[in-house]
Design a protein around this motif. Structure first.
Motif, short mmCIF file in Angstrom:
data_model
loop_
_atom_site.label_atom_id
_atom_site.label_comp_id
_atom_site.label_asym_id
_atom_site.label_seq_id
_atom_site.Cartn_x
_atom_site.Cartn_y
_atom_site.Cartn_z
N TYR A 246 0.90 -1.17 0.05
CA TYR A 246 0.23 0.16 0.14
C TYR A 246 0.90 0.99 0.11
O TYR A 246 0.57 2.34 -0.72
CB TYR A 246 -1.06 -0.01 1.10
N MET B 47 0.52 3.89 -2.93
CA MET B 47 -0.01 5.36 -2.41
C MET B 47 1.17 6.15 -2.86
O MET B 47 0.53 7.53 -3.25
CB MET B 47 -0.37 5.21 -1.04
N ALA C 296 -1.12 8.89 -5.21
CA ALA C 296 -1.93 9.93 -4.55
C ALA C 296 -2.04 11.38 -4.64
O ALA C 296 -0.81 11.79 -5.67
CB ALA C 296 -1.26 9.82 -3.12
N TRP D 126 -7.65 13.92 -0.66
CA TRP D 126 -6.41 13.02 -0.83
C TRP D 126 -7.14 11.61 -1.27
O TRP D 126 -7.69 11.06 -0.55
CB TRP D 126 -5.25 12.99 0.12
N THR E 250 -6.52 2.32 -4.85
CA THR E 250 -6.74 1.28 -4.08
C THR E 250 -7.75 0.09 -4.84
O THR E 250 -8.60 0.67 -5.57
CB THR E 250 -6.96 1.54 -2.86
N LEU F 207 -8.35 8.34 0.93
CA LEU F 207 -7.61 7.46 1.77
C LEU F 207 -8.14 7.45 3.08
O LEU F 207 -7.87 6.40 3.59
CB LEU F 207 -6.25 8.15 1.79
N GLU G 31 -10.29 4.75 2.93
CA GLU G 31 -9.60 3.41 2.86
C GLU G 31 -9.42 3.10 4.23
O GLU G 31 -9.58 1.88 4.57
CB GLU G 31 -8.53 3.57 1.90
N THR H 158 1.50 7.56 6.30
CA THR H 158 0.56 8.26 5.20
C THR H 158 0.20 9.85 5.88
O THR H 158 0.03 10.73 5.03
CB THR H 158 -0.58 7.50 4.77
#
Length: 376
Positions: free
Chosen positions: A111, A115, A119, A196, A200, A226, A229, A309
């Motif tokens: 991930y 990302m 992103a 953002w 995914t 995100l 997620e 993140t």
């Protein structure tokens, strides 16, 4: 006559509105997926295509329109009885295993890599909308479940009347205004503020993540919020996957019966409920302690994916406030709260009050502080 292992079919399995049929054709394991909704089939085909460059996914050999729906033919991964999914690692009894730690390491590293390269700050119209925005729209799932309806909290007391009461949940004073909550969550997903997002699969549940590591089910794959997620994985791992889904959809675990064996461990416990009409006070004492493997997986995900993140994308911001709308939507829009058994409904509403509190802290809410030192 000895069965020919190069040719086999079945048994058929039903998941939500989809049907899955495992088969072996000329020695090649395949999975046939029948989807009734043509828009979901198209989203799945596109989602599989965009994920393939960044994540391990089984091959999609072909897809075909058929009467009443769409048929997709996938490479079949080695998923069997209590094996082949992250779910099965989370169902292992006792302390978290090195196998789970290695899996979560690979998962979070994959991930982080995807990302970091995908992103972007995007307008909500350019983000996959199925799990959040669509459910908040007029005529969406929130309306289907709750529009113009009230239902019992306990006895004659209804959920709409909770606004006139003080909730004392595990000795913490809270407040829950049901109608304000519904208005607030709709408003959260009615803004045009950029978000953002990254590429995914979008619905990272323990049944959508294979072991060895691969991603399954692609109708929500694409550029996903995100915070959405993260809220999805944490809520599913600590609540839905071990408690609510096996309680209300046990047939989904025909091939993974250890999930039902673990249900007594993962189900929250209601220790005390007292309603004082004179002072309009409701006291609820409950405990939610997912199995050690589930708690460790949530903790690893938080420390090795969410926190780094957040440090990159939201330095100095309150991560709880970023996650809160998505968590509230997951609490409200998976199962209709009114349809839950009384004890489950009271616990869910207590958890909703915790999530809606202005001081919401995901570390406390997901009990991550209890495993920060224990996880390798």
């Amino acid at each position: 006559m000895t069965p020919n292992p190069r040719w086999s079919i079945g048994p058929i399995r039903r998941f939500t509105r989809n049907l899955l049929l495992p088969a072996t054709v000329a020695g090649h394991p395949i999975m046939l997926k029948y989807t009734r909704d043509p828009s979901e089939a198209l989203a799945e085909i596109r989602g599989h295509q965009v994920l393939a460059d960044h994540y391990r996914v089984p091959a999609l050999h072909t897809h075909q329109r058929v009467p009443g729906g769409h048929l997709l033919l996938y490479e079949r991964l080695p998923v069997g009885t209590d094996s082949g999914l992250l779910l099965d690692l989370l169902n292992q009894p006792g302390e978290p295993t090195n196998e789970l730690r290695d899996y979560m390491t690979a998962l979070t590293e994959a991930y982080r890599k995807a990302m970091s390269t995908t992103a972007r700050l995007l307008h909500p119209r350019h983000i996959v909308r199925k799990l959040y925005w669509d459910r908040a729209q007029p005529g969406g799932r929130l309306d289907d479940y709750y529009l113009g309806r009230d239902y019992p909290f306990h006895g004659p007391l209804t959920v709409s009347e909770l606004t006139n009461h003080t909730l004392i949940v595990n000795n913490r004073e809270l407040h829950l205004d049901w109608h304000h909550t519904l208005t607030w969550i709709r408003d959260q997903f009615a803004t045009d503020e950029p978000i953002w997002a990254a590429l995914t699969q979008g619905d990272p549940t323990d049944v959508n993540l294979a072991y060895p590591l691969a991603w399954l089910d692609y109708d929500t794959a694409g550029m996903n919020s995100l915070p959405g997620e993260f809220a999805n994985f944490l809520w599913y791992t600590t609540a839905l996957g071990g408690w609510l889904v096996p309680t209300y959809n046990p047939t989904a675990f025909t091939d993974h019966p250890a999930t039902l064996d673990q249900l007594p461990i993962n189900r929250p416990k209601l220790h005390w409920l007292a309603i004082e009409p004179r002072t309009r006070t409701i006291r609820i004492d409950y405990s939610t302690t997912p199995a050690p493997a589930r708690q460790a997986a949530a903790n690893w995900y938080w420390k090795h994916l969410v926190e780094p993140t957040a440090a990159d994308l939201w330095p100095g911001q309150d991560l709880g406030q970023l996650l809160r709308p998505y968590l509230v939507m997951r609490i409200l829009a998976i199962y209709n709260v009114a349809d839950l058994e009384a004890r489950d409904r009271m616990i869910i509403l207590a958890r909703l009050a915790e999530a809606m509190d202005p001081g919401f802290n995901p570390i406390t809410f997901f009990h991550l502080e209890e495993t920060l030192c224990a996880t390798p």
